[in-house]
Structures are given as structure tokens and as C-alpha cells.
Motif scaffolding. Sequence first.
Motif, PDB file in Angstrom:
ATOM      1  N   ASP A 314       0.814  -1.221   0.000  1.00 37.27           N
ATOM      2  CA  ASP A 314       0.000   0.000   0.000  1.00 37.27           C
ATOM      3  C   ASP A 314       0.848   1.272   0.000  1.00 37.27           C
ATOM      4  O   ASP A 314       0.305   2.382  -0.090  1.00 37.27           O
ATOM      5  CB  ASP A 314      -0.920   0.018   1.226  1.00 37.27           C
ATOM      6  CG  ASP A 314      -1.981  -1.075   1.181  1.00 37.27           C
ATOM      7  OD1 ASP A 314      -2.182  -1.658   0.089  1.00 37.27           O
ATOM      8  OD2 ASP A 314      -2.585  -1.363   2.235  1.00 37.27           O
ATOM      9  N   GLY A 315       2.152   1.121   0.124  1.00 38.69           N
ATOM     10  CA  GLY A 315       3.030   2.289   0.163  1.00 38.69           C
ATOM     11  C   GLY A 315       3.080   2.995   1.499  1.00 38.69           C
ATOM     12  O   GLY A 315       3.608   4.111   1.601  1.00 38.69           O
ATOM     13  N   ASN A 316       2.534   2.361   2.538  1.00 37.76           N
ATOM     14  CA  ASN A 316       2.506   2.991   3.858  1.00 37.76           C
ATOM     15  C   ASN A 316       3.778   2.660   4.636  1.00 37.76           C
ATOM     16  O   ASN A 316       3.762   1.971   5.665  1.00 37.76           O
ATOM     17  CB  ASN A 316       1.259   2.566   4.626  1.00 37.76           C
ATOM     18  CG  ASN A 316       0.002   3.187   4.065  1.00 37.76           C
ATOM     19  OD1 ASN A 316       0.003   4.349   3.655  1.00 37.76           O
ATOM     20  ND2 ASN A 316      -1.079   2.416   4.010  1.00 37.76           N
ATOM     21  N   VAL A 317       4.877   3.161   4.113  1.00 38.31           N
ATOM     22  CA  VAL A 317       6.203   2.941   4.693  1.00 38.31           C
ATOM     23  C   VAL A 317       6.856   4.306   4.892  1.00 38.31           C
ATOM     24  O   VAL A 317       6.874   5.132   3.973  1.00 38.31           O
ATOM     25  CB  VAL A 317       7.074   2.066   3.766  1.00 38.31           C
ATOM     26  CG1 VAL A 317       8.482   1.922   4.332  1.00 38.31           C
ATOM     27  CG2 VAL A 317       6.423   0.705   3.556  1.00 38.31           C
ATOM     28  N   HIS A 318       7.392   4.532   6.080  1.00 34.97           N
ATOM     29  CA  HIS A 318       7.898   5.850   6.428  1.00 34.97           C
ATOM     30  C   HIS A 318       9.215   5.736   7.193  1.00 34.97           C
ATOM     31  O   HIS A 318       9.531   4.686   7.749  1.00 34.97           O
ATOM     32  CB  HIS A 318       6.880   6.596   7.304  1.00 34.97           C
ATOM     33  CG  HIS A 318       5.454   6.310   6.953  1.00 34.97           C
ATOM     34  ND1 HIS A 318       4.814   6.901   5.873  1.00 34.97           N
ATOM     35  CD2 HIS A 318       4.535   5.467   7.511  1.00 34.97           C
ATOM     36  CE1 HIS A 318       3.569   6.461   5.805  1.00 34.97           C
ATOM     37  NE2 HIS A 318       3.377   5.586   6.789  1.00 34.97           N
ATOM     38  N   ALA A 319       9.954   6.828   7.233  1.00 34.25           N
ATOM     39  CA  ALA A 319      11.158   6.909   8.058  1.00 34.25           C
ATOM     40  C   ALA A 319      11.086   8.159   8.912  1.00 34.25           C
ATOM     41  O   ALA A 319      10.584   9.201   8.477  1.00 34.25           O
ATOM     42  CB  ALA A 319      12.417   6.927   7.191  1.00 34.25           C
ATOM     43  N   ILE A 320      11.612   8.052  10.124  1.00 38.05           N
ATOM     44  CA  ILE A 320      11.553   9.149  11.087  1.00 38.05           C
ATOM     45  C   ILE A 320      12.886   9.244  11.817  1.00 38.05           C
ATOM     46  O   ILE A 320      13.576   8.237  12.010  1.00 38.05           O
ATOM     47  CB  ILE A 320      10.382   8.919  12.075  1.00 38.05           C
ATOM     48  CG1 ILE A 320      10.079  10.189  12.877  1.00 38.05           C
ATOM     49  CG2 ILE A 320      10.656   7.742  13.008  1.00 38.05           C
ATOM     50  CD1 ILE A 320       8.748  10.115  13.638  1.00 38.05           C
ATOM     51  N   TRP A 321      13.247  10.435  12.203  1.00 41.37           N
ATOM     52  CA  TRP A 321      14.505  10.698  12.898  1.00 41.37           C
ATOM     53  C   TRP A 321      14.633   9.840  14.150  1.00 41.37           C
ATOM     54  O   TRP A 321      13.803   9.903  15.044  1.00 41.37           O
ATOM     55  CB  TRP A 321      14.559  12.175  13.248  1.00 41.37           C
ATOM     56  CG  TRP A 321      15.864  12.694  13.777  1.00 41.37           C
ATOM     57  CD1 TRP A 321      17.112  12.470  13.278  1.00 41.37           C
ATOM     58  CD2 TRP A 321      16.020  13.583  14.898  1.00 41.37           C
ATOM     59  NE1 TRP A 321      18.046  13.169  14.018  1.00 41.37           N
ATOM     60  CE2 TRP A 321      17.398  13.854  15.017  1.00 41.37           C
ATOM     61  CE3 TRP A 321      15.128  14.179  15.793  1.00 41.37           C
ATOM     62  CZ2 TRP A 321      17.916  14.691  16.009  1.00 41.37           C
ATOM     63  CZ3 TRP A 321      15.633  15.016  16.772  1.00 41.37           C
ATOM     64  CH2 TRP A 321      17.008  15.261  16.876  1.00 41.37           C
ATOM     65  N   HIS A 322      15.683   9.049  14.195  1.00 45.63           N
ATOM     66  CA  HIS A 322      15.892   8.110  15.301  1.00 45.63           C
ATOM     67  C   HIS A 322      16.006   8.829  16.646  1.00 45.63           C
ATOM     68  O   HIS A 322      15.561   8.301  17.680  1.00 45.63           O
ATOM     69  CB  HIS A 322      17.169   7.302  15.040  1.00 45.63           C
ATOM     70  CG  HIS A 322      17.493   6.301  16.090  1.00 45.63           C
ATOM     71  ND1 HIS A 322      16.826   5.096  16.213  1.00 45.63           N
ATOM     72  CD2 HIS A 322      18.423   6.320  17.097  1.00 45.63           C
ATOM     73  CE1 HIS A 322      17.334   4.410  17.222  1.00 45.63           C
ATOM     74  NE2 HIS A 322      18.300   5.130  17.776  1.00 45.63           N
ATOM     75  N   GLN A 323      16.598  10.027  16.660  1.00 46.43           N
ATOM     76  CA  GLN A 323      16.904  10.685  17.930  1.00 46.43           C
ATOM     77  C   GLN A 323      15.678  11.161  18.698  1.00 46.43           C
ATOM     78  O   GLN A 323      15.812  11.565  19.864  1.00 46.43           O
ATOM     79  CB  GLN A 323      17.872  11.849  17.692  1.00 46.43           C
ATOM     80  CG  GLN A 323      19.140  11.480  16.940  1.00 46.43           C
ATOM     81  CD  GLN A 323      19.882  10.282  17.527  1.00 46.43           C
ATOM     82  OE1 GLN A 323      19.825  10.029  18.724  1.00 46.43           O
ATOM     83  NE2 GLN A 323      20.570   9.524  16.677  1.00 46.43           N
ATOM     84  N   PHE A 324      14.496  11.090  18.097  1.00 46.68           N
ATOM     85  CA  PHE A 324      13.294  11.357  18.882  1.00 46.68           C
ATOM     86  C   PHE A 324      13.175  10.373  20.045  1.00 46.68           C
ATOM     87  O   PHE A 324      12.446  10.625  20.998  1.00 46.68           O
ATOM     88  CB  PHE A 324      12.037  11.247  18.014  1.00 46.68           C
ATOM     89  CG  PHE A 324      11.796  12.421  17.105  1.00 46.68           C
ATOM     90  CD1 PHE A 324      11.691  13.702  17.605  1.00 46.68           C
ATOM     91  CD2 PHE A 324      11.657  12.232  15.734  1.00 46.68           C
ATOM     92  CE1 PHE A 324      11.456  14.791  16.768  1.00 46.68           C
ATOM     93  CE2 PHE A 324      11.417  13.308  14.890  1.00 46.68           C
ATOM     94  CZ  PHE A 324      11.318  14.587  15.405  1.00 46.68           C
ATOM     95  N   TYR A 325      13.883   9.252  19.942  1.00 48.08           N
ATOM     96  CA  TYR A 325      13.764   8.208  20.954  1.00 48.08           C
ATOM     97  C   TYR A 325      14.502   8.573  22.246  1.00 48.08           C
ATOM     98  O   TYR A 325      14.359   7.885  23.254  1.00 48.08           O
ATOM     99  CB  TYR A 325      14.297   6.878  20.404  1.00 48.08           C
ATOM    100  CG  TYR A 325      15.743   6.557  20.740  1.00 48.08           C
ATOM    101  CD1 TYR A 325      16.062   5.422  21.472  1.00 48.08           C
ATOM    102  CD2 TYR A 325      16.797   7.371  20.314  1.00 48.08           C
ATOM    103  CE1 TYR A 325      17.383   5.108  21.786  1.00 48.08           C
ATOM    104  CE2 TYR A 325      18.107   7.066  20.614  1.00 48.08           C
ATOM    105  CZ  TYR A 325      18.402   5.938  21.354  1.00 48.08           C
ATOM    106  OH  TYR A 325      19.705   5.637  21.653  1.00 48.08           O
ATOM    107  N   ASN A 326      15.264   9.653  22.251  1.00 43.51           N
ATOM    108  CA  ASN A 326      16.121   9.936  23.394  1.00 43.51           C
ATOM    109  C   ASN A 326      16.217  11.433  23.674  1.00 43.51           C
ATOM    110  O   ASN A 326      17.262  11.917  24.078  1.00 43.51           O
ATOM    111  CB  ASN A 326      17.525   9.368  23.132  1.00 43.51           C
ATOM    112  CG  ASN A 326      18.372   9.278  24.385  1.00 43.51           C
ATOM    113  OD1 ASN A 326      17.842   9.204  25.489  1.00 43.51           O
ATOM    114  ND2 ASN A 326      19.681   9.287  24.207  1.00 43.51           N
ATOM    115  N   ASN A 327      15.138  12.160  23.434  1.00 41.63           N
ATOM    116  CA  ASN A 327      15.155  13.586  23.755  1.00 41.63           C
ATOM    117  C   ASN A 327      13.738  14.085  24.041  1.00 41.63           C
ATOM    118  O   ASN A 327      12.768  13.372  23.801  1.00 41.63           O
ATOM    119  CB  ASN A 327      15.855  14.389  22.635  1.00 41.63           C
ATOM    120  CG  ASN A 327      15.048  14.518  21.371  1.00 41.63           C
ATOM    121  OD1 ASN A 327      13.852  14.796  21.401  1.00 41.63           O
ATOM    122  ND2 ASN A 327      15.688  14.338  20.221  1.00 41.63           N
ATOM    123  N   PRO A 328      13.612  15.298  24.565  1.00 43.95           N
ATOM    124  CA  PRO A 328      12.283  15.769  24.970  1.00 43.95           C
ATOM    125  C   PRO A 328      11.420  16.305  23.844  1.00 43.95           C
ATOM    126  O   PRO A 328      10.400  16.943  24.105  1.00 43.95           O
ATOM    127  CB  PRO A 328      12.613  16.888  25.977  1.00 43.95           C
ATOM    128  CG  PRO A 328      13.948  17.397  25.557  1.00 43.95           C
ATOM    129  CD  PRO A 328      14.681  16.208  25.019  1.00 43.95           C
TER     130      PRO A 328
END
Length: 379
Positions: A314-328
Motif C-alpha cells: 500500500d506504500g505505507n512505509v515511512h522513516a523518522i529521525w531516530h533521535q526522537f527516541y532519546n530527547n524531549p
Amino acid sequence: MFNVHGVACAAALSLALFSGAAEAGELVKVKDITGREVEVSVPVERVILGEGRQIYFTAALDTDTPFKRIVGWRDDFQKADLDGYNAYLEKFPEMGKIPTFGGMKDGTFDIEQAVTLKPDVIIMNIDAKSATEESGYIEKLSKVGIPLVYVDFREKAMENTDPSMRLIGKLFGKEKRAEEFVEFHDTQIKRVTDVLAKAKDLKKPLVFMERAGGYSDDCCMSFGNENFGKMVELAGGTNMAGKIIPGTFGTVNPEQIIASNPDQVIVTGANWELYVPGGKWVGVGPGADKALATKKLAALMQRPAFTDIKAVKDGNVHAIWHQFYNNPYQFVAVQQIAKWLHPELFKDLDPEVTFKELHERFLPVAYRSGYFVSLNTGL
């Protein structure tokens, strides 16, 4: 050398003072995120950061001069977030002269070196707690008059971000600034959760979060019920690995992905050229080459675990900045994930505008687009 690595519970976990209002240089007792009582002379003027990426919260409080208190830090910022590091280095070249440390976890923390830097406090991430205590570092540091406090933006980020920011605000003498950040953080999350709470017959898509896809040839690291797994749930999705991974981080077998057939796939990435030169990782982040990131994201979906699943078809594949996992800044990730999962509900929500406002109000560097890409051209 040294390496260390929700809002409803904020009041219970936030800063507690036992000696009344603190004046400049007054010794007070505070509670860190683990509940430890620690004596610190506030406001602190000299700080050692247990991670270089703790600049993400330091910059939000000491916006004009984000490095004025930092006398030493771990050397992970450049390696883990090269684009972000370069953005700060460009504006604050003095950053490159800050002494760097290796790791408490690997037992190479040099207390003598720390003493020479005369820190008022060491700020450590909670995931280093076990290693720090087993090595006796807290006691050794206490003997030379160096307090250590734990914060958390990683293990239980949605629960501990607000109290962590309030604690740092107290240490820095920036309580008002910290409260302003907390208010902004919570308001931005509610822009998602309030809408979802009012939605009727909400269908929650099944989401597979791949942690650092392409960083190695192994498949596939993911998140349990915390961190990005929690962000998916807040954004109105069902985290595929929630029932598979018992802790915050873990691994999912390719067969489990095929059998679960997720509706959406989200891969975390960053510029990891210093970690894995020329790697298959998706280099999203400030100022990233979106076309290249999209190409690399598409290539990752050619792996056997992904080729025939619904999300890819369906094309529902995305990438997101990894560093959101370790900051406010996780609220930006929550907004972006919600927009991917429920585009109709959040058609008027623009996470990039939110992130720009964060930069304009709280951060010393200009916003540079590039934190998100998607194979779904309709989004």
C-alpha cells in the motif's frame, strides 16, 4: 572517560525540594528521576553530561548560550547525530573544544579527570543506572564531592520527560523556562490525543516500528511498549512488537513480521556515517537529503520480511529521525506518526510547523527540514 547512557505521572516524579526555596549557590536536596535524594548546590555552573545528546535539553533551557555550563560530555553526539552536531558546531565552534568522555558502562570513567573539571553535577541517563551502581561510581564521586542525578527521556519517555525537564530546570536555575517547555510539550501531545479521544469507531492500524533499519544486516530491532512503541499507541496505532518484546527494546524475527502483516511500517534513522560508513541506514535528520533517504527506505523494503506485507504493497512505509527516541521533542514524532496513521483526522496538523515553533521558541539553531520521509506520495 565515560559513557552512560506521560504526562500523568509527572507530578509524582517531578522535582522535590526539601530545604525550601534555593538561593544562588544554596545547597538543596532534590529527587532525581529514580527517587534518589541528592544534595546539589544550585544553580549549577559546571556540568558534565552523561551523553552528548543531552544537549537537546540543555539547549532548550540555556538557549542563547547552550554550552556555557558544559565542562565535559560523552562523545556520542557527533557519531549518533552527525547532521545535528554539525548544525550546532557551525553556530558554536567552541563546542568542539569540550573535553569528551568514554563510558561508565565499560568501566573507563576516569574520576580523576572528572575532578579536574570541577563539575557541580553529573547528569546521567537512567539506562546507565545499573552499571553505574555496580561499579560504585556514585560512592566514589560522592567522596570527592561530585553529585550525580538521573534523568530519563528514553526508557519511559512519555512518563519521565516532564519531571526530568523540571529537575534540570531546578539545577540550572531555569524553573520558569522548564515549565514553559513542559507546557508546550504537553499541549502538542494533546493536539493528537484529544482528537483521537473524540474519534468514533477509531480503527487502529497495526504498525511495525523498525529501530535503526539498515544499521546492520540483521532484521529486525524494534520497540516494546515504551519509547517509539508508546508513541505509536499515543498516535492511534497498535504497536506490532508490543506483545513480542517484554522491555523497551528488543528484536522481532522476520517471520513474525510476515505473519503479522502490519498496515504501516516506520523505520528510524539518522546520519550514521561515522558509525557505519556508507551503510544502508536511512539518513533522515536536520537538512537531510530527502530523495536519498527515500531511495534507501525503499531499498530496505526489498528484504524478505517486507516484500509481501500489506504496508509495503500500500506504500505505507515511512522513516523518522531516530533521535526522537532519546530527547524531549517526542511530541513532534507523535504528531507525525498520527498524521501517517490517520491522515484524515490530522489533515490540518503540520508536525513541521510544530518543530519550527520549537526551534524558534526554545532552540539556538534554525530549523532544517529532513526529519521525515514517506513512500506514500499521497501524504
